[in-house]
Write a protein that holds these residues in place. Structure first.
Motif, PDB file in Angstrom:
ATOM      1  N   SER A   8       0.820  -1.214   0.000  1.00 21.22           N
ATOM      2  CA  SER A   8       0.000   0.000   0.000  1.00 21.22           C
ATOM      3  C   SER A   8       0.850   1.258   0.000  1.00 21.22           C
ATOM      4  O   SER A   8       1.805   1.366   0.768  1.00 21.22           O
ATOM      5  CB  SER A   8      -0.869   0.053   1.261  1.00 21.22           C
ATOM      6  N   GLY A  58     -15.049  -0.673  -3.448  1.00 22.25           N
ATOM      7  CA  GLY A  58     -15.359  -0.717  -4.878  1.00 22.25           C
ATOM      8  C   GLY A  58     -16.490  -1.684  -5.187  1.00 22.25           C
ATOM      9  O   GLY A  58     -17.319  -1.434  -6.064  1.00 22.25           O
ATOM     10  N   HIS A  59     -16.516  -2.799  -4.456  1.00 20.56           N
ATOM     11  CA  HIS A  59     -17.544  -3.800  -4.753  1.00 20.56           C
ATOM     12  C   HIS A  59     -18.951  -3.229  -4.555  1.00 20.56           C
ATOM     13  O   HIS A  59     -19.824  -3.397  -5.410  1.00 20.56           O
ATOM     14  CB  HIS A  59     -17.346  -5.050  -3.887  1.00 20.56           C
ATOM     15  N   ASP A 155     -16.086  -1.821 -15.146  1.00 22.83           N
ATOM     16  CA  ASP A 155     -15.351  -2.096 -13.923  1.00 22.83           C
ATOM     17  C   ASP A 155     -13.953  -1.524 -14.170  1.00 22.83           C
ATOM     18  O   ASP A 155     -13.141  -2.117 -14.894  1.00 22.83           O
ATOM     19  CB  ASP A 155     -15.298  -3.605 -13.651  1.00 22.83           C
ATOM     20  N   HIS A 158      -9.106  -1.125 -11.671  1.00 25.57           N
ATOM     21  CA  HIS A 158      -7.637  -1.043 -11.813  1.00 25.57           C
ATOM     22  C   HIS A 158      -7.175   0.216 -12.537  1.00 25.57           C
ATOM     23  O   HIS A 158      -5.981   0.370 -12.769  1.00 25.57           O
ATOM     24  CB  HIS A 158      -7.123  -2.236 -12.636  1.00 25.57           C
ATOM     25  N   SER A 179     -11.956   1.178  -7.738  1.00 26.48           N
ATOM     26  CA  SER A 179     -11.656   0.675  -6.390  1.00 26.48           C
ATOM     27  C   SER A 179     -10.526   1.500  -5.797  1.00 26.48           C
ATOM     28  O   SER A 179      -9.529   1.772  -6.474  1.00 26.48           O
ATOM     29  CB  SER A 179     -11.216  -0.791  -6.460  1.00 26.48           C
ATOM     30  N   HIS A 181      -9.133   0.368  -2.913  1.00 30.59           N
ATOM     31  CA  HIS A 181      -8.643  -0.574  -1.910  1.00 30.59           C
ATOM     32  C   HIS A 181      -7.141  -0.356  -1.664  1.00 30.59           C
ATOM     33  O   HIS A 181      -6.424   0.164  -2.527  1.00 30.59           O
ATOM     34  CB  HIS A 181      -8.885  -2.008  -2.409  1.00 30.59           C
ATOM     35  N   LYS A 184      -4.532  -0.725  -4.380  1.00 26.96           N
ATOM     36  CA  LYS A 184      -4.664  -0.009  -5.646  1.00 26.96           C
ATOM     37  C   LYS A 184      -3.696   1.175  -5.748  1.00 26.96           C
ATOM     38  O   LYS A 184      -3.166   1.652  -4.740  1.00 26.96           O
ATOM     39  CB  LYS A 184      -6.109   0.482  -5.812  1.00 26.96           C
ATOM     40  N   ARG A 308       1.438 -13.125  -7.763  1.00 23.15           N
ATOM     41  CA  ARG A 308       0.063 -13.643  -7.625  1.00 23.15           C
ATOM     42  C   ARG A 308      -0.467 -14.113  -8.970  1.00 23.15           C
ATOM     43  O   ARG A 308      -0.092 -13.584 -10.019  1.00 23.15           O
ATOM     44  CB  ARG A 308      -0.855 -12.550  -7.068  1.00 23.15           C
ATOM     45  N   TYR A 310      -3.204 -13.568 -10.482  1.00 23.71           N
ATOM     46  CA  TYR A 310      -4.392 -12.791 -10.870  1.00 23.71           C
ATOM     47  C   TYR A 310      -4.568 -12.934 -12.371  1.00 23.71           C
ATOM     48  O   TYR A 310      -3.660 -12.534 -13.107  1.00 23.71           O
ATOM     49  CB  TYR A 310      -4.219 -11.318 -10.539  1.00 23.71           C
TER      50      TYR A 310
HETATM   51  N1  T4K Z   1     -13.195  -5.411  -9.642  1.00 22.93           N
HETATM   52  C1  T4K Z   1     -11.920  -5.770  -9.848  1.00 22.93           C
HETATM   53  C2  T4K Z   1     -11.468  -6.038 -11.237  1.00 22.93           C
HETATM   54  C3  T4K Z   1     -11.052  -5.890  -8.760  1.00 22.93           C
HETATM   55  O1  T4K Z   1      -9.773  -6.287  -8.963  1.00 22.93           O
HETATM   56  C4  T4K Z   1     -11.513  -5.603  -7.463  1.00 22.93           C
HETATM   57  C5  T4K Z   1     -10.628  -5.732  -6.323  1.00 22.93           C
HETATM   58  C6  T4K Z   1     -12.854  -5.195  -7.298  1.00 22.93           C
HETATM   59  C7  T4K Z   1     -13.681  -5.117  -8.429  1.00 22.93           C
HETATM   60  C8  T4K Z   1     -13.458  -4.871  -5.964  1.00 22.93           C
HETATM   61  O2  T4K Z   1     -12.912  -3.702  -5.391  1.00 22.93           O
HETATM   62  P1  T4K Z   1     -12.850  -3.551  -3.757  1.00 22.93           P
HETATM   63  O3  T4K Z   1     -14.216  -3.868  -3.202  1.00 22.93           O
HETATM   64  O4  T4K Z   1     -11.780  -4.493  -3.254  1.00 22.93           O
HETATM   65  O5  T4K Z   1     -12.507  -2.102  -3.566  1.00 22.93           O
HETATM   66  C9  T4K Z   1      -6.961  -7.916  -3.553  1.00 22.93           C
HETATM   67  C10 T4K Z   1      -7.824  -6.745  -3.122  1.00 22.93           C
HETATM   68  O6  T4K Z   1      -8.406  -6.971  -1.833  1.00 22.93           O
HETATM   69  C11 T4K Z   1      -8.907  -6.410  -4.088  1.00 22.93           C
HETATM   70  O7  T4K Z   1      -9.296  -5.065  -3.810  1.00 22.93           O
HETATM   71  C12 T4K Z   1      -8.422  -6.464  -5.524  1.00 22.93           C
HETATM   72  N2  T4K Z   1      -9.470  -6.243  -6.472  1.00 22.93           N
HETATM   73  C13 T4K Z   1      -7.769  -7.800  -5.795  1.00 22.93           C
HETATM   74  C14 T4K Z   1      -7.235  -7.891  -7.217  1.00 22.93           C
HETATM   75  O8  T4K Z   1      -6.661  -7.940  -4.913  1.00 22.93           O
HETATM   76  P2  T4K Z   1      -6.583 -10.267  -2.483  1.00 22.93           P
HETATM   77  O9  T4K Z   1      -7.498 -11.248  -1.881  1.00 22.93           O
HETATM   78  O10 T4K Z   1      -5.619 -10.733  -3.500  1.00 22.93           O
HETATM   79  O11 T4K Z   1      -5.829  -9.387  -1.369  1.00 22.93           O
HETATM   80  P3  T4K Z   1      -4.659  -9.752  -0.353  1.00 22.93           P
HETATM   81  O12 T4K Z   1      -5.145  -9.482   1.018  1.00 22.93           O
HETATM   82  O13 T4K Z   1      -4.132 -11.102  -0.659  1.00 22.93           O
HETATM   83  O14 T4K Z   1      -3.569  -8.643  -0.704  1.00 22.93           O
HETATM   84  C15 T4K Z   1      -2.728  -8.720  -1.841  1.00 22.93           C
HETATM   85  C16 T4K Z   1      -1.404  -8.085  -1.490  1.00 22.93           C
HETATM   86  O15 T4K Z   1      -1.560  -6.711  -1.260  1.00 22.93           O
HETATM   87  C17 T4K Z   1      -0.757  -8.609  -0.222  1.00 22.93           C
HETATM   88  O16 T4K Z   1       0.054  -9.693  -0.554  1.00 22.93           O
HETATM   89  C18 T4K Z   1       0.036  -7.427   0.273  1.00 22.93           C
HETATM   90  C19 T4K Z   1      -0.675  -6.235  -0.258  1.00 22.93           C
HETATM   91  N3  T4K Z   1      -1.449  -5.533   0.764  1.00 22.93           N
HETATM   92  C20 T4K Z   1      -2.651  -6.054   1.148  1.00 22.93           C
HETATM   93  C21 T4K Z   1      -3.422  -5.387   2.086  1.00 22.93           C
HETATM   94  C22 T4K Z   1      -4.742  -5.951   2.506  1.00 22.93           C
HETATM   95  C23 T4K Z   1      -0.962  -4.353   1.324  1.00 22.93           C
HETATM   96  O17 T4K Z   1       0.132  -3.897   0.965  1.00 22.93           O
HETATM   97  N4  T4K Z   1      -1.719  -3.698   2.240  1.00 22.93           N
HETATM   98  C24 T4K Z   1      -2.918  -4.169   2.663  1.00 22.93           C
HETATM   99  O18 T4K Z   1      -3.579  -3.518   3.491  1.00 22.93           O
HETATM  100  O19 T4K Z   1      -7.519  -9.138  -3.136  1.00 22.93           O
END
Ligand code: T4K
Length: 366
Positions: A8, A58-59, A155, A158, A179, A181, A184, A308, A310
């Motif tokens: 982040s 974002g969701h 959407d 990104h 998003s 998040h 991002k 990852r 993705y």
């Molecule tokens: N549409 C698309 C195309 C999306 O990619 C997303 C979200 C959405 C809609 C929905 O938007 P939001 O409701 O989330 O705003 C992550 C994110 O949580 C997610 O927002 C994102 N896409 C998706 C592609 O990636 P995970 O399950 O892979 O997250 P996580 O917890 O494994 O984190 C990934 C990496 O990020 C960690 O290895 C380290 C880093 N990180 C993570 C967090 C939580 C940080 O540096 N700080 C943090 O606070 O989903």
């Protein structure tokens, strides 16, 4: 220390403390406070779009814009399976039916040559994804949506800061969801927004995110709760000040990966899009030769580097969607991409020496 796929962006601690200081005076923590209003205004300017409505993530922004259009229940929405779970789930949770369209080989967004053949009398909308921040073929999609009277909702989770020929990604289609998040390019911890031109949507979107309440004794609409709070908005105000620098640093990381990996046997990089100002949100690499994607993932993990997959599996391969028609075999390009793609670590503070270490590891195993 481990290297994760992203990290982040955060302002200095002191800067954030200064930004939230007045919340201790006002005790106003949420429900469209000053910071919320200020961030909304600043984002309208930054994204050069008439309206921004902020959300707690974002969701919910995506669910709310789908609900705002009051599309007929059971209506079909043409979309991509090469995305995060959120895109498909939002469609289904709004009582609509996803119809999966394949993606193209170049930028992995909807294959516009395949969209029209999927349109039926039940189709109500197209929901493409600017995946990895790469823009869809927005003019072709605009034409198809207009010709068939369909809503076009992007959407753009990104795509914050992305532009095509000087036009902000927030301006395409009937609406775009971003998003904010933590992962991002621009974050408000959790957060998101819908961007749009139509003045008529402002009240509806405000209603949807705040129980339909318009005043202490006035409930006009069956809304839920999806408001962004003041601490989130404060993080957004701080991060926005540093956005250009953050993107510039990401650009350097992207450039180093390209310099090291372009043309390597068995690797395919996503081409840069002409006329597009990128945000360098992700760095996807396709493993198409001797070194498989899964082995590449393991080799990096052995060095404490966590790339990852993705977006694997495709959303049309999820267990919860096994009864829907249009499984992964119907979207063969997306299926292959999902088996070959690895998104390598990228974030503003990623050291270029670490990028070299990642590249050395991959190149020595090709
Ligand atoms: N549409 C698309 C195309 C999306 O990619 C997303 C979200 C959405 C809609 C929905 O938007 P939001 O409701 O989330 O705003 C992550 C994110 O949580 C997610 O927002 C994102 N896409 C998706 C592609 O990636 P995970 O399950 O892979 O997250 P996580 O917890 O494994 O984190 C990934 C990496 O990020 C960690 O290895 C380290 C880093 N990180 C993570 C967090 C939580 C940080 O540096 N700080 C943090 O606070 O989903």
């Amino acid at each position: 220390m481990s290297i994760l796929v992203t990290r982040s962006s955060m302002p200095d601690f002191e800067e954030y403390c200064a930004e939230i200081r007045d919340l201790w005076d006002s005790h106003w923590l949420t429900n469209m406070g000053d910071k919320h209003r200020q961030l909304q205004r600043e984002l309208e300017e930054q994204l050069r779009v008439e309206h921004v409505t902020l959300y707690t993530n974002g969701h919910l922004a995506l669910e709310n814009i789908l609900a705002a259009f009051e599309l007929p229940q059971g209506g079909e929405v043409i979309t991509t399976p090469f995305t995060f779970a959120s895109t498909t789930h939002a469609i289904v949770r709004c009582g609509l039916t996803p119809v999966f369209c394949d993606v193209n080989e170049e930028d992995y967004t909807l294959d516009v040559s395949k969209v029209e053949s999927l349109i039926t009398e039940k189709t109500v909308a197209i929901l493409p994804v600017h995946v990895y921040g790469g823009l869809c073929d927005v003019s072709a999609l605009e034409r198809i949506a207009k010709e068939h009277g369909l809503k076009l909702i992007y959407d753009a989770a990104h795509a914050f800061g992305v532009e095509k020929d000087g036009i902000s990604a927030a301006c395409f289609g009937d609406a775009s969801m971003f998003s904010f998040h933590a992962t991002k390019v621009f974050n408000t911890i959790e957060g998101g927004a819908v961007c749009y031109h139509d003045d008529g949507l402002v009240q509806r979107l405000d209603d949807l995110k705040n129980f339909g309440i318009r005043g202490p004794e006035d409930c006009a609409y069956v809304g839920g709760n999806a408001k962004m709070n003041e601490f989130q908005a404060a993080m957004g105000l701080c991060n926005l000040r540093h956005l250009d620098r953050e993107i510039e640093k990401r650009r350097a990381v992207d450039a180093r990966y390209r310099q090291r990996l372009e043309g390597a046997p068995g690797l395919k990089l996503r081409a840069e899009q002409p006329g597009v100002k990128a945000n360098y949100a992700y760095f996807p690499v396709l493993f198409q030769g001797k070194l498989s994607r899964d082995r590449a993932y393991e080799l990096l993990a052995e060095q404490d580097i966590f790339a990852r997959k993705y977006f694997y599996p495709l959303t049309n391969a999820f267990d919860c969607y096994r009864d829907l028609p249009g499984g992964p075999e119907k979207t063969p390009v997306a299926l292959r991409l999902s088996q070959q793609v690895l998104t390598l670590p990228i974030y503003a503070d990623l050291d270029l020496q670490d990028v070299d270490r990642i590249c050395d590891n991959l190149l020595s195993n090709l």
